[in-house]
Design a protein around this motif. Sequence first.
Motif, PDB file in Angstrom:
ATOM      1  N   ALA A 321     -12.292   6.332 -96.023  1.00  0.00           N
ATOM      2  CA  ALA A 321     -12.159   5.360 -95.022  1.00  0.00           C
ATOM      3  C   ALA A 321     -13.550   4.714 -95.146  1.00  0.00           C
ATOM      4  CB  ALA A 321     -12.092   5.939 -93.537  1.00  0.00           C
ATOM      5  N   SER A 322     -14.523   5.305 -95.544  1.00  0.00           N
ATOM      6  CA  SER A 322     -15.839   4.676 -95.589  1.00  0.00           C
ATOM      7  C   SER A 322     -16.010   3.950 -96.970  1.00  0.00           C
ATOM      8  CB  SER A 322     -17.168   5.622 -95.739  1.00  0.00           C
ATOM      9  OG  SER A 322     -18.171   5.120 -96.162  1.00  0.00           O
ATOM     10  N   TRP A 323     -15.197   4.357 -97.906  1.00  0.00           N
ATOM     11  CA  TRP A 323     -15.154   3.460 -99.316  1.00  0.00           C
ATOM     12  C   TRP A 323     -14.273   2.127 -98.933  1.00  0.00           C
ATOM     13  CZ3 TRP A 323     -14.547   5.608-104.432  1.00  0.00           C
ATOM     14  CH2 TRP A 323     -15.718   6.796-105.107  1.00  0.00           C
ATOM     15  N   LYS A 324     -13.008   2.216 -98.352  1.00  0.00           N
ATOM     16  CA  LYS A 324     -12.549   1.356 -97.918  1.00  0.00           C
ATOM     17  C   LYS A 324     -13.205   0.106 -97.324  1.00  0.00           C
ATOM     18  CE  LYS A 324      -7.916   0.003 -95.869  1.00  0.00           C
ATOM     19  NZ  LYS A 324      -6.637   0.546 -95.132  1.00  0.00           N
ATOM     20  N   ALA A 325     -13.897   0.478 -96.396  1.00  0.00           N
ATOM     21  CA  ALA A 325     -15.032  -0.504 -95.401  1.00  0.00           C
ATOM     22  C   ALA A 325     -15.682  -1.023 -96.403  1.00  0.00           C
ATOM     23  CB  ALA A 325     -15.379   0.504 -94.309  1.00  0.00           C
ATOM     24  N   PHE A 326     -16.338  -0.326 -97.364  1.00  0.00           N
ATOM     25  CA  PHE A 326     -17.301  -0.922 -98.256  1.00  0.00           C
ATOM     26  C   PHE A 326     -16.525  -2.202 -99.244  1.00  0.00           C
ATOM     27  CE2 PHE A 326     -20.146   2.879 -98.092  1.00  0.00           C
ATOM     28  CZ  PHE A 326     -21.238   2.319 -97.383  1.00  0.00           C
ATOM     29  N   ASP A 327     -15.410  -1.652 -99.598  1.00  0.00           N
ATOM     30  CA  ASP A 327     -14.657  -2.425-100.514  1.00  0.00           C
ATOM     31  C   ASP A 327     -13.846  -3.799 -99.886  1.00  0.00           C
ATOM     32  OD1 ASP A 327     -13.169  -2.691-103.103  1.00  0.00           O
ATOM     33  OD2 ASP A 327     -11.346  -1.989-102.395  1.00  0.00           O
ATOM     34  N   THR A 328     -13.704  -3.690 -98.729  1.00  0.00           N
ATOM     35  CA  THR A 328     -13.289  -4.751 -98.153  1.00  0.00           C
ATOM     36  C   THR A 328     -14.334  -5.667 -97.209  1.00  0.00           C
ATOM     37  OG1 THR A 328     -12.570  -3.474 -95.931  1.00  0.00           O
ATOM     38  CG2 THR A 328     -10.914  -4.001 -97.756  1.00  0.00           C
ATOM     39  N   ASN A 329     -15.463  -5.134 -97.375  1.00  0.00           N
ATOM     40  CA  ASN A 329     -16.889  -5.593 -96.581  1.00  0.00           C
ATOM     41  C   ASN A 329     -16.533  -5.620 -95.142  1.00  0.00           C
ATOM     42  OD1 ASN A 329     -19.375  -6.859 -96.986  1.00  0.00           O
ATOM     43  ND2 ASN A 329     -18.715  -8.655 -96.745  1.00  0.00           N
ATOM     44  N   GLN A 330     -16.022  -4.551 -94.635  1.00  0.00           N
ATOM     45  CA  GLN A 330     -16.038  -4.026 -93.146  1.00  0.00           C
ATOM     46  C   GLN A 330     -17.120  -3.140 -92.510  1.00  0.00           C
ATOM     47  OE1 GLN A 330     -13.648  -6.270 -91.244  1.00  0.00           O
ATOM     48  NE2 GLN A 330     -13.434  -7.116 -93.188  1.00  0.00           N
ATOM     49  N   PRO A 331     -17.355  -3.271 -91.324  1.00  0.00           N
ATOM     50  CA  PRO A 331     -18.262  -2.296 -90.995  1.00  0.00           C
ATOM     51  C   PRO A 331     -17.544  -0.758 -91.092  1.00  0.00           C
ATOM     52  CG  PRO A 331     -17.683  -4.145 -89.466  1.00  0.00           C
ATOM     53  CD  PRO A 331     -16.915  -4.250 -90.299  1.00  0.00           C
ATOM     54  N   GLN A 332     -18.814  -0.092 -91.089  1.00  0.00           N
ATOM     55  CA  GLN A 332     -18.476   1.337 -91.446  1.00  0.00           C
ATOM     56  C   GLN A 332     -17.821   1.994 -90.204  1.00  0.00           C
ATOM     57  OE1 GLN A 332     -19.330   3.760 -94.389  1.00  0.00           O
ATOM     58  NE2 GLN A 332     -18.718   1.748 -95.087  1.00  0.00           N
ATOM     59  N   PRO A 333     -17.002   3.113 -90.361  1.00  0.00           N
ATOM     60  CA  PRO A 333     -16.569   3.828 -89.344  1.00  0.00           C
ATOM     61  C   PRO A 333     -17.667   4.626 -88.631  1.00  0.00           C
ATOM     62  CG  PRO A 333     -15.295   4.329 -91.363  1.00  0.00           C
ATOM     63  CD  PRO A 333     -16.418   3.530 -91.772  1.00  0.00           C
ATOM     64  N   PRO A 334     -17.533   4.976 -87.512  1.00  0.00           N
ATOM     65  CA  PRO A 334     -18.584   5.509 -86.624  1.00  0.00           C
ATOM     66  C   PRO A 334     -19.180   6.671 -87.510  1.00  0.00           C
ATOM     67  CG  PRO A 334     -16.893   5.041 -84.928  1.00  0.00           C
ATOM     68  CD  PRO A 334     -16.334   4.839 -86.464  1.00  0.00           C
TER      69      PRO A 334
END
Length: 480
Positions: A321-334
């Motif tokens: 989930a953390s990688w996906k956030a980086f890949d889509t330029n979204q905020p990191q999960p808590p």
Amino acid sequence: MRKTLPLAVVVAAAAALVVPGVSSAAPVHEVQWVACPADVALPGLECGKLQLPLDYRKPQGRKTEVMITRLASKNPEKRRGILLTNPGGPSEGLTFPFVLKALGLPQSVQDAYDIIGMDPRGIGYSSPSTCDLTEEQMAAGSVPPYAVKPSDVRKRADETKKMAEQCLASSTADALPYNTTANIARDLDSVRAALGEKTASFLGYSYGTYLGSVYATLFPKSSDRVVIDSNLPASGWDVEGGRLMARGVEDTFPDFAQWAAAHPEYHLGTTPQQVRAKYFDLAGRLDAKPSVEGINGQAFRMLTFAGLYGTGDAAFSKLAASWKAFDTNQPQPPQDYPEVPRIQALLAGRLHVICGDSEWPSSVRTYERNVALDRVRYPMFGAAAANIQPCAFWPKPVEKQVQLSDRGPRNILMVQNERDPATPLAGAYSTRRAFGDRAAMLTVDQGGHGAYVIGKNQCANDKVTSYLVDGRFPTHDVKC
């Protein structure tokens, strides 16, 4: 949690020391049982303090305060002694008996032992150290950042030199020469004696394997059943032990890559090879342009390294989930982070220990060569693990490093995941060779950092429990 000597004074004091030993006439110290601090007051835990020699060569001299906890056995008929514990780090250990219980430490082990936790000297509630680190310095942690360019090593050298100078000029610098693994091991034996026990068993993880190894070497007659899990090499966390983390990442990453490839909802690749390629893609993109939260490629690599400590769906889904956030330029999960004061005391105390245990190379060029080599050998994390540490600018250790010994009883059970990001199997083999017939090694076919009660391999958990409770020690090295 609570809380200047010139460098020349520290060096002069260090030079005057010889190897301290523990005299047979040394006094037995007393435990003062006290109310637990609020953040340690957990069900079943008792807290105590001891005043122990700062320098064991001078047992009547200046003292350092060490705090312990006890999770007492409630079954006097089955109780056989105490089990000293260490969670690794070096880090705080007061709550570790409770953590082990929460993780599922078998009741038979809880019945057999009073389980003892301890904040090692210089850390936590045990006369904590300080290096007056800034938040930026603390953010670097105790594993160096990835050197993207050769010049990053020289830049890091300037930063780590300043950190070392701060440690050596801090209000706790006078304790610095004595906050070592050898003295922590002596503290453990002082705790044993203070609790009125002739022998003590030991369970330690990660850095705790080196502490347990030193303890068993210095005190072969008073060490009972010793279990060391996720093993550092025989030389401990020195420059080469640190470099091994890069190999550990390469050993362990395929487990995550295979898992991520089987979970297309994260869009990280449909084969392990594509997931690996995604790692380098994300690292490069974040090197060039940090994420929306300002996280760069160095932090991404460190986050991935930490994510490989776990295994299975819970750990891997969080990392994915953390990688996906980086890949889509979204905020990191808590994410859960410790309080800044706790990081300060932890990192300062950790530097005291790892820098004081062994002599690190002082030439910046050595680290430049190591980084250049390991960037090629272990491209995922080599240029981080080989990067320079504050230990390069530390005074020479005051005591010769303890050499692990095969002299003593056959009582050391080594437990080792085959794939471990921080303490890979290659380093464990070094410790296994040093102990010879004193040890047997149980290798476990799983990834992650930590096997006994942390991992899910029932075969391994049963064998360790059987040794701790019934004394069934393997006749040879075994695998689960």
